[in-house]
Design a protein around this motif. Structure first.
Motif, PDB file in Angstrom:
ATOM      1  N   GLU A 124       9.847   7.893   1.875  1.00 35.91           N
ATOM      2  CA  GLU A 124       9.296   8.572   2.929  1.00 35.91           C
ATOM      3  C   GLU A 124       9.175   7.353   4.049  1.00 35.91           C
ATOM      4  O   GLU A 124       9.092   6.081   3.768  1.00 35.91           O
ATOM      5  N   PRO A 125       9.340   7.798   5.223  1.00 35.75           N
ATOM      6  CA  PRO A 125       9.214   6.680   6.408  1.00 35.75           C
ATOM      7  C   PRO A 125       7.967   6.081   6.267  1.00 35.75           C
ATOM      8  O   PRO A 125       6.875   6.677   6.194  1.00 35.75           O
ATOM      9  N   LEU A 126       8.092   4.752   6.615  1.00 34.18           N
ATOM     10  CA  LEU A 126       6.784   4.007   6.769  1.00 34.18           C
ATOM     11  C   LEU A 126       5.945   4.360   8.260  1.00 34.18           C
ATOM     12  O   LEU A 126       6.600   4.604   9.308  1.00 34.18           O
ATOM     13  N   GLY A 127       4.557   4.529   8.130  1.00 31.16           N
ATOM     14  CA  GLY A 127       3.949   4.561   9.461  1.00 31.16           C
ATOM     15  C   GLY A 127       3.651   3.534   9.906  1.00 31.16           C
ATOM     16  O   GLY A 127       4.121   2.491   9.510  1.00 31.16           O
ATOM     17  N   GLN A 128       3.580   3.302  11.089  1.00 43.33           N
ATOM     18  CA  GLN A 128       3.091   1.980  12.061  1.00 43.33           C
ATOM     19  C   GLN A 128       2.458   1.239  11.401  1.00 43.33           C
ATOM     20  O   GLN A 128       2.609  -0.077  11.191  1.00 43.33           O
ATOM     21  N   ALA A 129       1.305   1.604  10.986  1.00 47.01           N
ATOM     22  CA  ALA A 129       0.041   0.602  10.391  1.00 47.01           C
ATOM     23  C   ALA A 129       0.844   0.163   8.999  1.00 47.01           C
ATOM     24  O   ALA A 129       0.607  -1.080   8.566  1.00 47.01           O
ATOM     25  N   HIS A 130       1.156   0.904   8.117  1.00 46.91           N
ATOM     26  CA  HIS A 130       1.852   0.708   6.723  1.00 46.91           C
ATOM     27  C   HIS A 130       2.849  -0.368   7.176  1.00 46.91           C
ATOM     28  O   HIS A 130       3.246  -1.419   6.467  1.00 46.91           O
TER      29      HIS A 130
ATOM     30  N   LEU B  40      -2.213 -16.654  -9.499  1.00 46.90           N
ATOM     31  CA  LEU B  40      -1.668 -15.488  -9.066  1.00 46.90           C
ATOM     32  C   LEU B  40      -2.384 -14.341  -9.215  1.00 46.90           C
ATOM     33  O   LEU B  40      -3.177 -14.308 -10.254  1.00 46.90           O
ATOM     34  N   VAL B  41      -2.529 -13.596  -8.034  1.00 47.33           N
ATOM     35  CA  VAL B  41      -3.495 -12.047  -8.069  1.00 47.33           C
ATOM     36  C   VAL B  41      -2.577 -11.309  -9.216  1.00 47.33           C
ATOM     37  O   VAL B  41      -1.443 -10.999  -8.783  1.00 47.33           O
ATOM     38  N   PRO B  42      -3.324 -10.924 -10.244  1.00 49.03           N
ATOM     39  CA  PRO B  42      -2.699 -10.009 -11.139  1.00 49.03           C
ATOM     40  C   PRO B  42      -1.971  -8.662 -10.372  1.00 49.03           C
ATOM     41  O   PRO B  42      -2.603  -7.994  -9.693  1.00 49.03           O
ATOM     42  N   GLY B  43      -0.790  -8.399 -10.652  1.00 51.42           N
ATOM     43  CA  GLY B  43      -0.066  -7.191 -10.157  1.00 51.42           C
ATOM     44  C   GLY B  43       0.348  -7.623  -8.632  1.00 51.42           C
ATOM     45  O   GLY B  43       1.101  -6.528  -8.142  1.00 51.42           O
ATOM     46  N   ALA B  44       0.199  -8.591  -8.209  1.00 52.91           N
ATOM     47  CA  ALA B  44       0.595  -8.824  -6.666  1.00 52.91           C
ATOM     48  C   ALA B  44       2.096  -8.959  -6.553  1.00 52.91           C
ATOM     49  O   ALA B  44       2.499  -8.189  -5.562  1.00 52.91           O
ATOM     50  N   LEU B  45       2.882  -9.278  -7.236  1.00 54.10           N
ATOM     51  CA  LEU B  45       4.333  -9.136  -7.341  1.00 54.10           C
ATOM     52  C   LEU B  45       4.936  -8.090  -7.496  1.00 54.10           C
ATOM     53  O   LEU B  45       5.772  -7.422  -6.916  1.00 54.10           O
ATOM     54  N   GLU B  46       3.959  -7.399  -8.705  1.00 56.01           N
ATOM     55  CA  GLU B  46       4.819  -6.095  -8.990  1.00 56.01           C
ATOM     56  C   GLU B  46       4.518  -5.196  -7.826  1.00 56.01           C
ATOM     57  O   GLU B  46       5.311  -4.304  -7.440  1.00 56.01           O
ATOM     58  N   ARG B  47       3.505  -5.180  -6.956  1.00 58.99           N
ATOM     59  CA  ARG B  47       3.264  -4.184  -5.876  1.00 58.99           C
ATOM     60  C   ARG B  47       4.242  -4.436  -4.914  1.00 58.99           C
ATOM     61  O   ARG B  47       4.831  -3.436  -4.250  1.00 58.99           O
ATOM     62  N   ILE B  48       4.620  -5.558  -4.492  1.00 56.18           N
ATOM     63  CA  ILE B  48       5.673  -5.650  -3.582  1.00 56.18           C
ATOM     64  C   ILE B  48       6.955  -5.365  -4.098  1.00 56.18           C
ATOM     65  O   ILE B  48       7.784  -4.744  -3.266  1.00 56.18           O
ATOM     66  N   ALA B  49       7.095  -5.595  -5.293  1.00 62.04           N
ATOM     67  CA  ALA B  49       8.679  -5.103  -5.810  1.00 62.04           C
ATOM     68  C   ALA B  49       8.530  -3.597  -5.793  1.00 62.04           C
ATOM     69  O   ALA B  49       9.615  -3.014  -5.614  1.00 62.04           O
ATOM     70  N   ASP B  50       7.290  -3.053  -5.988  1.00 61.57           N
ATOM     71  CA  ASP B  50       7.411  -1.658  -5.889  1.00 61.57           C
ATOM     72  C   ASP B  50       7.710  -0.973  -4.698  1.00 61.57           C
ATOM     73  O   ASP B  50       8.575   0.078  -4.551  1.00 61.57           O
ATOM     74  N   VAL B  51       7.342  -1.353  -3.660  1.00 61.52           N
ATOM     75  CA  VAL B  51       7.626  -1.030  -2.280  1.00 61.52           C
ATOM     76  C   VAL B  51       9.117  -1.194  -2.126  1.00 61.52           C
ATOM     77  O   VAL B  51       9.395  -0.470  -1.355  1.00 61.52           O
ATOM     78  N   LEU B  52       9.753  -2.092  -2.514  1.00 65.57           N
ATOM     79  CA  LEU B  52      11.036  -2.327  -2.187  1.00 65.57           C
ATOM     80  C   LEU B  52      12.132  -1.699  -2.972  1.00 65.57           C
ATOM     81  O   LEU B  52      12.974  -1.784  -2.969  1.00 65.57           O
ATOM     82  N   ARG B  53      11.425  -1.314  -4.260  1.00 68.88           N
ATOM     83  CA  ARG B  53      12.301  -0.449  -5.196  1.00 68.88           C
ATOM     84  C   ARG B  53      12.836   0.465  -4.718  1.00 68.88           C
ATOM     85  O   ARG B  53      12.483   1.414  -4.043  1.00 68.88           O
ATOM     86  N   VAL B  54      14.192   0.863  -4.648  1.00 75.94           N
ATOM     87  CA  VAL B  54      14.962   2.116  -4.600  1.00 75.94           C
ATOM     88  C   VAL B  54      14.753   3.136  -5.627  1.00 75.94           C
ATOM     89  O   VAL B  54      14.949   2.852  -6.823  1.00 75.94           O
TER      90      VAL B  54
ATOM     91  N   CYS C 127       0.743  -1.177  -0.121  1.00 77.06           N
ATOM     92  CA  CYS C 127      -0.162   0.047   0.149  1.00 77.06           C
ATOM     93  C   CYS C 127       0.771   1.226   0.016  1.00 77.06           C
ATOM     94  O   CYS C 127       0.337   2.516   0.149  1.00 77.06           O
ATOM     95  N   CYS C 128       2.158   1.038  -0.133  1.00 73.92           N
ATOM     96  CA  CYS C 128       2.911   2.188   0.315  1.00 73.92           C
ATOM     97  C   CYS C 128       3.954   2.447  -1.037  1.00 73.92           C
ATOM     98  O   CYS C 128       4.166   1.905  -1.644  1.00 73.92           O
ATOM     99  N   ALA C 129       4.438   3.878  -0.861  1.00 69.94           N
ATOM    100  CA  ALA C 129       5.465   4.339  -1.678  1.00 69.94           C
ATOM    101  C   ALA C 129       6.587   3.400  -1.455  1.00 69.94           C
ATOM    102  O   ALA C 129       6.898   3.009  -0.102  1.00 69.94           O
TER     103      ALA C 129
END
Length: 114
Positions: free
Chosen positions: A20-26, A99-113, A13-15
């Protein structure tokens, strides 16, 4: 009973973490998602499903490659489904996981520098 794809919660769900720093819930949501991937059997299952025709596989085809008992495979598949990586549909006596479409891409986007 199949979970409609539009009901599955997004994996991330996050950038990117470096923006930016992650909030607690994220951070807690992301940690739960990453924890679902932090198991060799689950990574292999996700890879097998993703590489299957149509990014979908029958549970009957997932036991042998892992060398695990059916209840163990089903547990790992359930964890991946609850984390939003896979959906489950029932056809006769067999369950199929996709596989949920886009699921792996979403997690990759969060980890991307950036």
């Amino acid at each position: 009973m199949a979970i409609p794809r539009d009901v599955v919660q997004p994996v991330a769900c996050c950038a990117p973490l470096t923006r930016e720093p992650l909030g607690q819930a994220h951070a807690e949501d992301l940690a739960r998602t990453l924890k679902a991937l932090a198991d060799p059997a689950r990574l292999r299952l996700l890879s097998i499903v993703a590489a299957s025709e149509g990014a979908e596989a029958c549970v009957c085809d997932l036991q042998e490659p892992l060398g695990l008992a059916q209840p163990t495979v089903s547990h790992h598949l359930r964890v991946l489904a609850e984390a939003g990586f896979l959906t489950r549909s029932k056809r006769g006596t067999w369950a199929y996981y996709a596989l949920v479409p886009g699921a792996l891409e979403r997690i990759a986007d969060v980890l991307r520098v950036d």
